[in-house]
Design an enzyme around this catalytic site. Structure first.
Site, mmCIF file in Angstrom:
data_model
loop_
_atom_site.group_PDB
_atom_site.id
_atom_site.type_symbol
_atom_site.label_atom_id
_atom_site.label_comp_id
_atom_site.label_asym_id
_atom_site.label_seq_id
_atom_site.Cartn_x
_atom_site.Cartn_y
_atom_site.Cartn_z
ATOM 1 C CD GLU A 232 -10.868 -5.090 2.310
ATOM 2 O OE1 GLU A 232 -10.747 -4.296 3.076
ATOM 3 O OE2 GLU A 232 -10.590 -6.236 2.854
ATOM 4 C CB ALA B 273 -3.482 -0.211 5.643
ATOM 5 C CE1 TYR C 14 -6.667 -9.990 6.630
ATOM 6 C CE2 TYR C 14 -8.190 -9.473 5.237
ATOM 7 C CZ TYR C 14 -6.992 -9.401 5.741
ATOM 8 O OH TYR C 14 -6.092 -8.583 5.093
ATOM 9 C CE1 TYR D 238 -4.079 -1.429 0.687
ATOM 10 C CE2 TYR D 238 -3.422 -2.147 2.824
ATOM 11 C CZ TYR D 238 -4.361 -2.359 1.740
ATOM 12 O OH TYR D 238 -5.568 -2.962 1.989
ATOM 13 C CE1 TYR E 55 -2.906 -7.109 10.303
ATOM 14 C CE2 TYR E 55 -2.280 -9.463 9.471
ATOM 15 C CZ TYR E 55 -3.262 -8.037 9.796
ATOM 16 O OH TYR E 55 -4.465 -8.025 9.266
ATOM 17 C CD GLU F 24 -6.103 -6.799 2.196
ATOM 18 O OE1 GLU F 24 -6.629 -7.026 3.190
ATOM 19 O OE2 GLU F 24 -5.966 -5.681 1.790
HETATM 20 C C1 IPT Z 1 -8.681 -5.648 5.247
HETATM 21 C C2 IPT Z 1 -8.314 -4.335 4.590
HETATM 22 O O1 IPT Z 1 -8.145 -4.388 3.194
HETATM 23 C C3 IPT Z 1 -6.541 -4.205 4.958
HETATM 24 O O2 IPT Z 1 -6.492 -2.890 4.546
HETATM 25 C C4 IPT Z 1 -6.515 -4.344 6.620
HETATM 26 O O3 IPT Z 1 -7.275 -3.570 7.274
HETATM 27 C C5 IPT Z 1 -6.890 -5.927 6.662
HETATM 28 O O4 IPT Z 1 -8.423 -5.835 6.342
HETATM 29 C C6 IPT Z 1 -6.910 -6.053 8.353
HETATM 30 O O5 IPT Z 1 -5.661 -5.980 8.653
HETATM 31 S S1 IPT Z 1 -10.428 -5.478 5.423
HETATM 32 C C7 IPT Z 1 -11.017 -7.159 6.077
HETATM 33 C C8 IPT Z 1 -11.013 -7.153 7.502
HETATM 34 C C9 IPT Z 1 -12.416 -7.234 5.455
#
Ligand code: IPT
Length: 998
Positions: free
Chosen positions: A198, A139, A257, A94, A359, A293
């Site tokens: 997103e 982010a 996620y 990013y 993280y 992601e």
């Molecule tokens: C996703 C985002 O695209 C990213 O920038 C970051 O915020 C990440 O989550 C979490 O670390 S959003 C996702 C939780 C739907």
């Protein structure tokens, strides 16, 4: 090399299929652009399986890395090499607009903020890039990447509101020009670009998705020279982004996620995706399946459980089960968020996080690669990049009955021409049981056989997943099947090397087609059972910690257990992935890290890192006639065994260095809340004069706006001064402040402390009411309010207006007065948007007196300060103390010795807020009563490891009794003897008198 032949034929095939698929996509899929691009013209193209770069299929196996979270450009190559050594081909990054356009109209991307060094490092490491410049990025950064001054724009963010769009122009034009220049078409590493991020969810009542907005953003990309494919990152492949109202791009991608962001119960595996393939076929069958992601760790909020727990949650077992599940969907554009998290230094983070952005990622915040998930990742990525057939697979129907003898085992078949991959997991995905089974190779060239054939059963341990293969091409030799997982295989002029591995104690079997190999050409170590038939050579073994081998003609198979495989590396000779595909790959085993290799006719030069003396075993790629072997430039002795493998020993020499004891250093102290002194002059402060605000998120409840961003103050901390003439009847003062989650505030009347909001992990704002002492009529009094600024909220949901949630004083009531009786002034960082420090950027400083004066910088004017008072001494009343000391370091070169600053354990009854600055860079924000962070890694390069450094500490005591920091220590973590490039100390301008400072 196999790649040439393979790529050429597939290129031709792809050109044909491309036309077919794009035509088909017109009606089918509105999430991707409904027009065809010319695959012969474009350098980066795609079909339904994968992208092509210069006509060659490429697996984009990538990790997310934010260069802005590691403000030492000379360390970027270190990270990118560590990613490259995982076998990855890509990195996604990013760009954080808030750091580059602190003042509207003034884009500045110099020094640590420059993008070009990242592009150079990627080219050097042989890594392709996916660029994600926003404008919105999320982010976990302040404002989701939006500069604070966007609070003053009325139109909805992330929509086609004209005023909002206008704000994006300067940044987008500038950043996109940099990125354009770095595209592969210009010889750079950028092969994919993502507009927005997103763009998936909105509050009800706002038109969404706003196709005009996305079209505008995409046009900005194209107008500014972006020619590589545009890819999306849909957060909601689950239906929110309704087909028919799309934000079309070239390649559709989404994120995932599955475990979310609560790390408090690290064994909690609750959700698992089984429908990604189905969704892909519904949403974008004509583009490569892309997960832009996927969970690589988790963020952790203030008051959270800490990143150790996130690391356990998203650990190597998670990687095995969840990532292999994704391969079962045929993903070929795959990005793990994060692969290295870094730090939210200098107030760049949002209020939902603290300084560390570790993280729980594969590579730790201190850049070490000792986590098991690093090793596991290396096994997976290397397998896939060595498996060209994977790039053209079609996932078949998963089954719990067809492919194995146990219904507890769930198999997803992936087929490409002859080759079949069997992705195996437990039917109950999170099972912790060990299950035994045999594999049925239905339809393989071996016939309908069940393996292992020579005895024993396969085992699937709890929270494990495997990929078995059949009819897998080893560059001319067919691996008929292997139940052991493949780490890599490489074909060399004089033979082929294959490395397979199994879990501890597991039984495995593989078979190779018999192509006129006589039994005298088959050799195996003792513990391996070999059965040679007319058609095949079958090899069966029980995995042990000792490496085994079998030689079948010119195929050399190395058989290891997983822990041994963890120490294997595949390192390309030469350093560029995309200009040197002809290069040889070295396959070697060595302790901690291998980075680069360079092979000539008679020499092999390897670079890498050691944390202990380690044998080096090179099983592939060394020249036959090796005369000189070097490691980090030093010649090392070696021997060659009967299989041609090279053995050497790499000696670790422990470095000698001393870490200064911080408490024993000469400290200097100065008061940093002079605002509460009677004679304080706030003449130069900003008058809160705006009777209205453009901030649409909250109506004013004060006569003039007290929203800090209305006046250009967006980070760090804020101080308000409210003057009034007393009537003598004042009884209470009530004030509502807002600083973002976990913030605190202290309120004074003149020099008397009224009280504090000490904060907690969930409150972003608070009301506080204070009893006032008897004031005399006609006396002029001043309230001073210090408010912690935890960053601006993100704008994840379009239309939520959360990014505009103001910081500062929201409301107040002075008993017996009209609100307008109080005249307010405020300050944040010196200069606000005309920020002073262009080296450290617009967010690094807050409102504290010491920061406004620049005392956090190296060599402040300590002559006039109190000598000998340290943060351990602290301060004896509510307020802010500021401490600095000079720290001399003299570390040996050739080592990577990460340093961090350690503060006391979290103590819910202590109420201090501390900021740490190293050579002027704010690298730590500590809240004693909320936590969780107590240890703050600060990278070399911010520290000068061979010279003088300045460490400054601000100590804000929120209670009448004051406060101190019980301990402050400098801690070195494991010293690694390193082959990385020399670290360049970052330019860190020293203090000089700030003429405008107040
Ligand atoms: C996703 C985002 O695209 C990213 O920038 C970051 O915020 C990440 O989550 C979490 O670390 S959003 C996702 C939780 C739907």
């Amino acid at each position: 090399m196999y790649t040439r032949v393979f790529h050429l034929s597939f290129f031709i095939w792809s050109c044909l299929s491309f036309v077919a698929f794009t035509v088909g996509s017109f009606q089918q899929n509105l999430k991707v652009r409904p027009y065809a691009r010319d695959p012969l013209q474009d350098v980066v193209t795609w079909d339904e399986h994968s992208i092509f770069v210069n006509g060659e299929r490429v697996l984009f196996f990538s990790g997310e890395f934010h260069a802005f979270r590691l403000p030492v450009p000379s360390l970027w190559l270190d990270i990118l090499q560590k990613i490259r050594s995982l076998g990855f081909t890509g990195v996604s990054f990013y760009v954080d607009w808030a750091l580059l356009e602190g003042k509207p109209g003034e884009y500045s991307a110099e020094g640590v903020f420059a993008l070009e060094p990242l592009f150079e490092a990627a080219s050097k490491a042989g890594i392709y890039l996916l660029a994600r410049p926003g404008p919105y990025i999320n982010a976990e950064v302040s404002g989701g990447g939006y500069p604070g001054w966007l609070q003053r724009v009325e139109g909805y963010l992330r929509t086609n509101a004209t005023d909002y769009l206008a704000t994006t122009e300067n940044y987008m034009t500038s950043v996109l020009k940099s990125i354009s220049n770095a595209q592969i078409t210009n010889g750079g590493p950028v092969i994919l670009v993502q507009p927005e991020n997103e763009y998936s969810q909105a509050v009800s009542g706002i038109p969404f998705p706003n196709a005009d907005y996305m079209e505008y953003v995409e046009d900005q990309f194209r107008k500014n020279g972006i020619v590589v494919p545009l890819i999306s990152n849909d957060a909601s492949p689950y239906g929110h982004n309704a087909p028919g109202q799309p934000a079309p791009v070239d390649i559709y991608g989404h994120d995932g996620y599955p475990l979310g962001f609560d790390c408090s119960n690290p064994s909690r595996w609750t959700s698992f995706n089984t429908n990604f393939r189905t969704l892909h076929l519904e949403q974008s069958p004509s583009t490569p399946y892309s997960i832009v992601e996927f969970q690589g760790g988790a963020f952790d909020p203030w008051g959270g459980v800490g990143f150790d727990k996130c690391l356990s949650l998203v650990n190597y077992e998670f990687e095995r089960v969840y990532y292999k599940n994704n391969y079962g969907f045929g993903v070929t554009i795959y990005n793990l968020y994060m692969i290295f998290g870094g730090s939210n230094w200098g107030n760049l983070g949002h209020p939902g996080g603290y300084t560390s952005y570790d993280y729980g990622a594969t590579i730790a915040e201190d850049r070490s690669v000792a986590r098991e998930k690093y090793s596991e990742m290396k096994l997976q990525a290397n397998f896939l990049v060595a498996s060209p057939a994977y790039l053209t697979v079609t996932p078949g129907t998963p089954s719990t009955t067809q492919y194995t003898t146990s219904s507890d085992v769930y198999v997803t078949p992936l087929k490409s021409n002859e080759t079949q991959f069997y992705v195996v997991r437990h039917s109950l995905f999170n099972s912790t049981e060990a299950t035994t089974y045999k594999l049925r190779l239905d339809g393989s060239s071996s016939g309908n056989i069940t393996v292992p054939q020579l005895g024993g059963s396969l085992t699937l341990n709890g929270r494990d997943s495997k990929i078995h293969v059949s009819d897998y091409d080893l560059g001319g030799t067919t691996l008929l099947y292997s139940t052991a997982e493949i780490f890599t295989w490489q074909k060399y002029g004089n033979g082929t090397v294959l490395v397979v591995y199994g879990g501890p104690g597991e039984q495995h079997e593989l078979a190779v087609s018999q192509i006129g190999i006589s039994s005298s050409e088959i050799n195996a170590s003792l513990d391996v059972l070999v059965n040679s038939t007319e058609t095949s050579v079958i090899v069966n073994w029980l995995t042990s910690a000792t490496a085994q081998y079998v030689t079948i003609g010119d195929l050399q198979v190395y058989i290891v257990d997983r822990n041994t495989a963890y120490n294997f590396w595949v390192i390309p000779s030469g350093n560029s992935l995309y200009t040197n595909t002809e290069d040889v790959n070295i396959v070697a085993k060595s302790g901690y890290l291998l980075r680069t290799a360079n092979v000539t006719e008679t020499s092999l030069d390897i670079t890498g890192d050691l944390n202990a003396t380690s044998p080096l075993w090179i099983v592939g790629g060394a020249p036959k006639n090796l005369k000189t072997l070097t490691f980090n430039g030093q010649e090392v002795e070696f021997s060659v065994d009967e299989n041609g493998a090279i053995s050497s020993n790499l000696t670790y020499i422990a470095p000698e260095f001393a870490v200064p004891t911080l408490k024993d250093l000469q400290w200097y102290y100065i008061d940093s809340l002079p605002e509460i002194q009677g004679d304080y002059d706030d003449d130069a402060w900003t008058l809160a004069s705006f009777a209205t605000t453009n901030n649409t998120s909250r109506a004013l409840t004060t006569p003039t706006s007290l929203y800090a961003s209305d006046y250009g103050y967006h980070a760090g901390s804020l101080i308000y001064r409210g003057k009034f003439t007393a009537k003598g009847n004042e009884t209470t003062f009530k004030v509502e402040t807002q600083g973002g989650t976990a913030y605190g505030a202290s309120i004074f009347l003149d020099s008397s402390f009224l009280g504090s909001t000490v904060g907690n992990k969930s409150a972003a704002s608070a009301n506080a009411t204070f009893a006032l002492p008897q004031l005399g009529a006609d006396e002029v009094h001043t309230f001073t309010i210090l408010i912690d600024h935890m960053g601006l909220d993100e704008e994840w949901t379009v239309g939520s207006n959360t990014m505009r949630s103001p910081r500062g004083v929201l409301n107040y009531d002075l008993a017996g007065h009209d609100q307008s009786d109080v005249t307010w002034k405020l300050t944040g960082n010196l200069g606000g948007e005309d920020y002073v420090d262009h080296v450290r950027g617009p967010l690094n400083e807050g409102a504290l007196y010491a920061e406004r004066q620049g005392y956090h910088l190296p060599s402040p004017p300590v002559e006039t300060w109190t000598k000998g008072l340290s943060p351990i001494d602290g301060i004896s009343s509510a307020g802010v103390g500021f401490f600095t000391t000079s720290v001399d370091l003299d570390f040996p070169s050739g080592y990577d010795i990460p340093l961090s600053i350690r503060l006391p354990a979290i103590n819910f009854t202590s109420t201090i807020r501390v900021q740490l600055y190293v050579n002027g860079w704010q690298f730590g924000k500590y809240v004693s009563n909320i936590g969780p962070q107590t240890q703050y890694p600060v990278p070399e390069g911010i520290w000068n490891y061979n010279g003088q450094n300045w460490l400054a500490v601000s100590l804000w005591a929120l209670e009448a009794a004051g406060g101190s920091i019980a301990s402050i220590e400098l801690v070195a973590s494991e010293a690694v003897q390193s082959g990385r490039e020399q670290v360049q100390v970052v330019e860190s301008p020293a203090w000089s008198q700030r003429a405008e400072a107040y």
